[in-house]
Design an enzyme around this catalytic site. Structure first.
Site, PDB file in Angstrom:
ATOM      1  N   TYR A  20      -2.552  -2.093 -10.482  1.00 29.15           N
ATOM      2  CA  TYR A  20      -2.528  -1.477  -9.135  1.00 29.15           C
ATOM      3  C   TYR A  20      -1.842  -2.611  -8.530  1.00 29.15           C
ATOM      4  O   TYR A  20      -1.022  -2.883  -7.705  1.00 29.15           O
ATOM      5  CB  TYR A  20      -3.608  -1.718  -8.838  1.00 29.15           C
ATOM      6  CG  TYR A  20      -4.481  -2.051  -6.572  1.00 29.15           C
ATOM      7  CD1 TYR A  20      -4.121  -0.887  -6.205  1.00 29.15           C
ATOM      8  CD2 TYR A  20      -4.078  -3.105  -6.413  1.00 29.15           C
ATOM      9  CE1 TYR A  20      -4.965  -0.682  -4.736  1.00 29.15           C
ATOM     10  CE2 TYR A  20      -4.667  -3.110  -5.076  1.00 29.15           C
ATOM     11  CZ  TYR A  20      -4.739  -2.212  -4.271  1.00 29.15           C
ATOM     12  OH  TYR A  20      -4.798  -2.731  -3.005  1.00 29.15           O
ATOM     13  N   LYS A  48       0.461   3.771  -2.878  1.00 30.22           N
ATOM     14  CA  LYS A  48      -0.756   4.819  -3.102  1.00 30.22           C
ATOM     15  C   LYS A  48       0.080   6.112  -3.145  1.00 30.22           C
ATOM     16  O   LYS A  48      -0.952   7.104  -4.076  1.00 30.22           O
ATOM     17  CB  LYS A  48      -1.723   4.414  -2.409  1.00 30.22           C
ATOM     18  CG  LYS A  48      -1.913   2.447  -2.367  1.00 30.22           C
ATOM     19  CD  LYS A  48      -3.243   2.588  -0.490  1.00 30.22           C
ATOM     20  CE  LYS A  48      -3.730   1.148  -1.882  1.00 30.22           C
ATOM     21  NZ  LYS A  48      -4.229   0.098  -0.196  1.00 30.22           N
ATOM     22  N   VAL A  69       0.963  -4.025   4.390  1.00 32.16           N
ATOM     23  CA  VAL A  69       1.403  -5.258   4.976  1.00 32.16           C
ATOM     24  C   VAL A  69       2.406  -5.844   4.980  1.00 32.16           C
ATOM     25  O   VAL A  69       2.175  -6.732   4.761  1.00 32.16           O
ATOM     26  CB  VAL A  69      -0.504  -5.798   3.826  1.00 32.16           C
ATOM     27  CG1 VAL A  69      -2.270  -5.636   4.176  1.00 32.16           C
ATOM     28  CG2 VAL A  69      -0.314  -6.076   2.553  1.00 32.16           C
ATOM     29  N   SER A  94       0.482  -1.401   0.077  1.00 30.75           N
ATOM     30  CA  SER A  94      -0.104   0.029  -0.494  1.00 30.75           C
ATOM     31  C   SER A  94       0.441   1.435  -0.505  1.00 30.75           C
ATOM     32  O   SER A  94       0.364   2.261  -0.280  1.00 30.75           O
ATOM     33  CB  SER A  94      -1.108  -0.022   1.024  1.00 30.75           C
ATOM     34  OG  SER A  94      -2.092   0.000   0.651  1.00 30.75           O
ATOM     35  N   TYR A 102      -4.172   2.598   8.054  1.00 29.85           N
ATOM     36  CA  TYR A 102      -5.597   2.387   8.044  1.00 29.85           C
ATOM     37  C   TYR A 102      -6.000   2.401   9.257  1.00 29.85           C
ATOM     38  O   TYR A 102      -6.239   3.801   8.900  1.00 29.85           O
ATOM     39  CB  TYR A 102      -4.690   0.792   8.006  1.00 29.85           C
ATOM     40  CG  TYR A 102      -4.044   0.279   6.996  1.00 29.85           C
ATOM     41  CD1 TYR A 102      -4.562   0.112   6.023  1.00 29.85           C
ATOM     42  CD2 TYR A 102      -2.338  -0.515   7.212  1.00 29.85           C
ATOM     43  CE1 TYR A 102      -3.574  -0.797   4.611  1.00 29.85           C
ATOM     44  CE2 TYR A 102      -2.151  -1.057   7.184  1.00 29.85           C
ATOM     45  CZ  TYR A 102      -2.516  -1.324   5.575  1.00 29.85           C
ATOM     46  OH  TYR A 102      -1.808  -1.265   4.733  1.00 29.85           O
TER      47      TYR A 102
HETATM   48  N1  GLU Z   1      -2.186  -5.273  -2.348  1.00 31.35           N
HETATM   49  C1  GLU Z   1      -2.820  -5.500  -1.370  1.00 31.35           C
HETATM   50  C2  GLU Z   1      -4.262  -5.667  -1.548  1.00 31.35           C
HETATM   51  O1  GLU Z   1      -4.511  -4.341  -2.582  1.00 31.35           O
HETATM   52  C3  GLU Z   1      -2.611  -4.156  -0.491  1.00 31.35           C
HETATM   53  C4  GLU Z   1      -2.552  -4.042   1.033  1.00 31.35           C
HETATM   54  C5  GLU Z   1      -1.514  -2.983   2.005  1.00 31.35           C
HETATM   55  O2  GLU Z   1      -0.647  -2.953   2.010  1.00 31.35           O
HETATM   56  O3  GLU Z   1      -3.455  -1.937   2.251  1.00 31.35           O
HETATM   57  O4  GLU Z   1      -4.967  -6.185  -0.387  1.00 31.35           O
END
Ligand code: GLU
Length: 307
Positions: free
Chosen positions: A191, A69, A261, A66, A243
């Site tokens: 993504y 992002k 994650v 994530s 989060y």
């Molecule tokens: N590629 C992970 C997902 O889409 C990202 C999750 C993350 O790091 O929050 O679930």
């Protein structure tokens, strides 16, 4: 003021986090990530004046997940400016990063760009064909980090694709509300690949330095984004970067940051430095358990926080 001895601080942290190792859980919903050996820790600091400090398993590459992002949001803001906010909101989600219920209630407008639905809309906004967009992303991250060998880990991307049932559902739900311009599978390919970039902690702290330096990559002196946009991305990281534990992180650490994650967390002290930490075991909120502790110790010992 005395110069801060960052290396001594890192050494102190790497001792003091030891009791916390082995207390978290590696993410296993992306099966490839579950194969990462648990007992690892690394931390890196890059200052705007060009100093660098590392400790621990700093050569090991991990999946940034994530954290990516923030890179794609930066690209979307470069491309669209504030128009991106017609399609994504700016509020903390107060729920899990892959909630479908909230997306349904809110008519396909994701709460923020750092929950999965928001990041998928951001990937859609920069989509310009699979190959071209993936190229743009990896080139951007290579430029920011100064590491030309950064790559998409295809095994991780494939594992995400194979087990990405919720992400597929979210992309399709968003599309049904008219908030995805391209086909869901096309956007998801972008993504999954952005999440599957592999980096070590030093690459990561270097690549976030522009957010500590008013939008300028201080190693190359190139402007990445404007000072105003930098402020906005940092604000979003503070309110939505960890989060559903942003309150905790703001309270204990006191810096804008972004986690993934894969166990990475990167944070920014505006005008001073960026700091990255990696340890793969996660706490209940999905943030690196040791990583959060290490950053808490860092802001305590360095007396560096935005508050
Ligand atoms: N590629 C992970 C997902 O889409 C990202 C999750 C993350 O790091 O929050 O679930």
């Amino acid at each position: 003021m005395d110069k801060i001895d960052y290396q001594a601080i890192l050494e102190r942290i790497s001792e003091e986090i030891k009791p916390f190792c082995g207390k978290g859980k590696i993410a296993d919903y992306i099966p490839v990530l579950a194969k990462v050996p648990a007992n690892q820790f690394a931390m890196a600091i890059t200052t705007v004046t060009g100093e660098e400090y590392v400790i621990g398993d700093s050569e090991v590459e991990f999946s940034i997940q994530s954290i990516s992002k923030v890179f794609t949001l930066t690209l979307a803001m470069k491309k669209l400016g504030d128009d991106i906010w017609k399609r994504v909101n700016l509020e903390p989600s107060g729920t899990s990063f892959n909630s479908l219920v909230q997306l349904e209630y809110e008519n396909g407008i994701p709460r923020n760009p750092f929950i999965n639905a928001g990041a998928i809309v951001v990937s859609d906004a920069i989509y310009d064909g699979r190959g071209k967009t993936k190229n743009q992303i990896i080139r951007f991250v290579r430029d920011l980090s100064g590491n030309n060998s950064l790559y998409f880990d295809e095994e991780v991307a494939e594992s995400e694709r194979k087990f990405g049932h919720r992400n597929r559902a979210m992309a399709n739900l968003t599309k049904s509300f008219g908030n995805l311009n391209n086909m869901a599978d096309e956007v998801l390919d972008i993504y999954y690949h952005q999440c599957a970039i592999g980096m070590n902690v030093l690459d990561l702290s270097r690549s976030f330095l522009y957010l500590a330096n008013e939008g300028v990559n201080s190693r190359t002196n190139e402007r990445v984004i404007s000072g105003r946009q930098t402020k906005r991305i940092n604000s979003l990281m503070l309110t939505s970067g960890l989060y559903d534990a942003v309150g905790d992180f703001a309270y204990w650490v006191g810096l804008p940051g972004k986690s993934g994650v894969g166990g990475g967390i990167v944070a920014v002290v505006p005008s001073v430095l960026s700091v990255a930490v990696w340890s793969p075991e996660l706490n209940e909120s999905g943030n690196s358990l040791v990583g959060v502790k290490a950053l808490e110790l860092f802001t305590t010992y360095a007396q560096n926080s935005i508050f």
